[in-house]
Design a protein around this motif. Sequence first.
Motif, PDB file in Angstrom:
ATOM      1  N   GLN A  20      41.396 -34.774  44.517  1.00  0.00           N
ATOM      2  CA  GLN A  20      39.713 -34.846  44.387  1.00  0.00           C
ATOM      3  C   GLN A  20      39.027 -35.422  45.528  1.00  0.00           C
ATOM      4  N   SER A  21      39.934 -36.554  46.379  1.00  0.00           N
ATOM      5  CA  SER A  21      39.220 -37.171  47.158  1.00  0.00           C
ATOM      6  C   SER A  21      40.024 -36.857  48.629  1.00  0.00           C
ATOM      7  N   HIS A  22      40.638 -35.489  48.713  1.00  0.00           N
ATOM      8  CA  HIS A  22      41.018 -35.069  50.023  1.00  0.00           C
ATOM      9  C   HIS A  22      42.205 -36.369  50.419  1.00  0.00           C
ATOM     10  N   LEU A  23      42.892 -36.613  49.781  1.00  0.00           N
ATOM     11  CA  LEU A  23      43.669 -37.704  50.148  1.00  0.00           C
ATOM     12  C   LEU A  23      45.267 -37.205  50.318  1.00  0.00           C
ATOM     13  N   ASP A  70      47.910 -37.370  36.722  1.00  0.00           N
ATOM     14  CA  ASP A  70      46.426 -37.572  36.947  1.00  0.00           C
ATOM     15  C   ASP A  70      46.304 -38.498  38.196  1.00  0.00           C
ATOM     16  N   LEU A  71      47.218 -39.309  38.778  1.00  0.00           N
ATOM     17  CA  LEU A  71      47.241 -40.087  39.961  1.00  0.00           C
ATOM     18  C   LEU A  71      46.885 -38.958  41.020  1.00  0.00           C
ATOM     19  N   SER A 107      51.835 -44.883  47.372  1.00  0.00           N
ATOM     20  CA  SER A 107      52.903 -45.139  46.379  1.00  0.00           C
ATOM     21  C   SER A 107      52.445 -44.858  45.069  1.00  0.00           C
ATOM     22  N   LEU A 108      53.109 -43.925  44.297  1.00  0.00           N
ATOM     23  CA  LEU A 108      52.630 -43.511  43.014  1.00  0.00           C
ATOM     24  C   LEU A 108      54.063 -44.077  42.180  1.00  0.00           C
ATOM     25  N   ASN A 109      53.829 -45.131  41.597  1.00  0.00           N
ATOM     26  CA  ASN A 109      54.940 -46.038  40.742  1.00  0.00           C
ATOM     27  C   ASN A 109      55.293 -45.116  39.296  1.00  0.00           C
ATOM     28  N   GLN A 137      50.123 -39.576  33.283  1.00  0.00           N
ATOM     29  CA  GLN A 137      49.761 -40.419  34.241  1.00  0.00           C
ATOM     30  C   GLN A 137      49.916 -40.067  35.620  1.00  0.00           C
ATOM     31  N   ASP A 179      46.961 -35.582  52.752  1.00  0.00           N
ATOM     32  CA  ASP A 179      47.585 -34.864  53.939  1.00  0.00           C
ATOM     33  C   ASP A 179      48.591 -35.784  54.441  1.00  0.00           C
ATOM     34  N   ASP A 213      52.046 -44.991  56.734  1.00  0.00           N
ATOM     35  CA  ASP A 213      51.073 -45.209  55.959  1.00  0.00           C
ATOM     36  C   ASP A 213      51.401 -44.760  54.651  1.00  0.00           C
ATOM     37  N   GLU A 228      46.015 -36.005  41.051  1.00  0.00           N
ATOM     38  CA  GLU A 228      44.695 -35.404  40.956  1.00  0.00           C
ATOM     39  C   GLU A 228      43.765 -36.171  41.408  1.00  0.00           C
ATOM     40  N   GLY A 229      43.799 -37.409  41.275  1.00  0.00           N
ATOM     41  CA  GLY A 229      43.039 -38.206  41.944  1.00  0.00           C
ATOM     42  C   GLY A 229      42.937 -38.209  43.484  1.00  0.00           C
ATOM     43  N   LEU A 230      44.065 -38.117  43.890  1.00  0.00           N
ATOM     44  CA  LEU A 230      44.345 -38.077  45.368  1.00  0.00           C
ATOM     45  C   LEU A 230      43.605 -36.817  45.855  1.00  0.00           C
TER      46      LEU A 230
END
Lengths: 343, 343
Positions: free
Chosen positions: B49-52, B42-43, B15-17, B39, B54, B12, B45-47
């Motif tokens: 803040q939602s505990h994504l 920021d992406l 991907s951070l383009n 950018q 791992d 899984d 940080e988005g991961l």
Amino acid sequence: MATLVMQLLGCDVASLNTVHFSNHTGYRQFKGTRATAEQITDLYEGLCQSHLTDFDVMLSGYAPSAAAVEAVGAIGMDLQRKAEKKPGSFFWALDPVMGDQGRLYVNDDVVPAYKKIIHHADLILPNQFEAEVLSGVRIASLSTLAEAITVIHATYNVPHVIITSVDLAGFSESSAQKTPPNSLTIIGSTTCSDGTPRLFRVDVPALDCYFSGTGDMFAALTVARLREAVFAADPQLQTTKSWVSPDDVKATDLPLAQTTVKVLASMHNVLEKTMEARNAELRAADTQGDEQLSEEERQKRQHLRNSKAAEIRLVRNVRFLRAPTVEFQAQEWKKEDLPSGSA
Amino acid sequence: MATLVMQLLGCDVASLNTVHFSNHTGYRQFKGTRATAEQITDLYEGLCQSHLTDFDVMLSGYAPSAAAVEAVGAIGMDLQRKAEKKPGSFFWALDPVMGDQGRLYVNDDVVPAYKKIIHHADLILPNQFEAEVLSGVRIASLSTLAEAITVIHATYNVPHVIITSVDLAGFSESSAQKTPPNSLTIIGSTTCSDGTPRLFRVDVPALDCYFSGTGDMFAALTVARLREAVFAADPQLQTTKSWVSPDDVKATDLPLAQTTVKVLASMHNVLEKTMEARNAELRAADTQGDEQLSEEERQKRQHLRNSKAAEIRLVRNVRFLRAPTVEFQAQEWKKEDLPSGSA
């Protein structure tokens, strides 16, 4: 989601990302960027200048503004124009992503932008709410549902329509009550040569879980499977504009109906596996830290945990995309099945 | 390429383009956008803040500026820090994309940016030129090749190195001549506890075609396969920092060596299929319109056609990623095999 599903079914995909977010919006928070109309157009021009536009199919989905919808529309129209001399060599499936559950989640000006471009699409895949928006018909019964589809075919001259989820249990009519409990209904139609709909329906068991990405998954599976079904049908069909079957083909024998049945079977398998994995993940979750949080914070944490746990398990369940293990049935849905008094 | 390969092997992927281009740069023309450092951050940080976050593994590749390399580096370091208390639970593979064939194709300031972050990576995958840039050693012989790897291990404290393509035929030494003709050599090493390299080499038949994306394909296959090999080895290894095998493990028995052999087999299968498909595509190409073009235009058109024909055929050849049909051998490469006088 859409890109990967098509790739897993053997399609080479040129993906033009209209947004690049850290996560899906079901988490209720995300970061990232939206593509402007100029950026979308620019990428397409990049493909054109290097002769990379020999696509068989285009699937368009969420676009973040009215201008972006127009830019995507211009791409679809250009590809249709390029394929004009070879009917059937290009097919545009358009998912008019505008809202759900009675609520728009795009700007108001996105609606007229979609209404303008849908004329050029071969297949659209609205949900119940989007079908209402496009048809102007409030869907509250089987007869109004049939009316909405008839209006969509006629207004937009779009030959194939699938309404991806219909809440028949919310309908009051007696015929709606025949629907098995806890089931979800998908309605599709391909027009006859006189423009009237050829309607079919498929009922599938509903799963008690909210998944994000099922719309994209449905659309991508449909695109890959429909082309396959068309190529397996009467050889004339693949060179027929928009792959519209001759009038003597029954609703349930339509490639669109056969496709829908297969797509829903794959989805049911994958979502069932996802639900098992979700339940196991939530049982194993470490929630000790939650105790120190405020009630609001605790609920937010729980929502994030639930959202992550319900992420669709695709990569390990590819076999079900290729060969689903359940089988659903398409039923023809004729006018005489509708409640009396309906159109 | 990297995302899809990992997905096809069951990972899984988030991907951070770092770029979004219409096509790969081998076409010599493209349109699209590059992500800024902000950018990228920021992406991530988005991961967060939602505990994504791992992740078991991070693979970092091309980044379009020095600031972007730093932003990617900060992500890798943050993930290493989060995994600090659980050695082996996170692994960072870093492809220091800077140039090829003696030429940088990034800004000069990207080089020091990479030199700063490589200290934190677990595995790096430079090509021959990038290994020269990182080590400061000009690679023109087996002994200077060994020296470059030794220097990289020591300077950057990076435990695993693979040099993804070495032009041994360009070497003058007699031992290099032992290399089979028309072959490509891949060199890898995992350090011993005293920091000395444990070197292995794999020779594979070269294919007479230029493919774009092989670096990303190699890196992605390596990441997926290495984790598998580590989990199949001594159970202690998966909880060892950076998955460095004990000193008594021979070079050819290293998970890195076993991984490389498998990765190269998959690549050989897929690229061979690609070459067959390319040849068929070029034979069938309609070049009639070329006659009206100027010589320059004709060559450009031919280059675009060749580039498209050589696009790696991945989605229909997934079986070779999972189970390659060829088998290569890793050879241990000891100091006594080196020409006399070498380090």
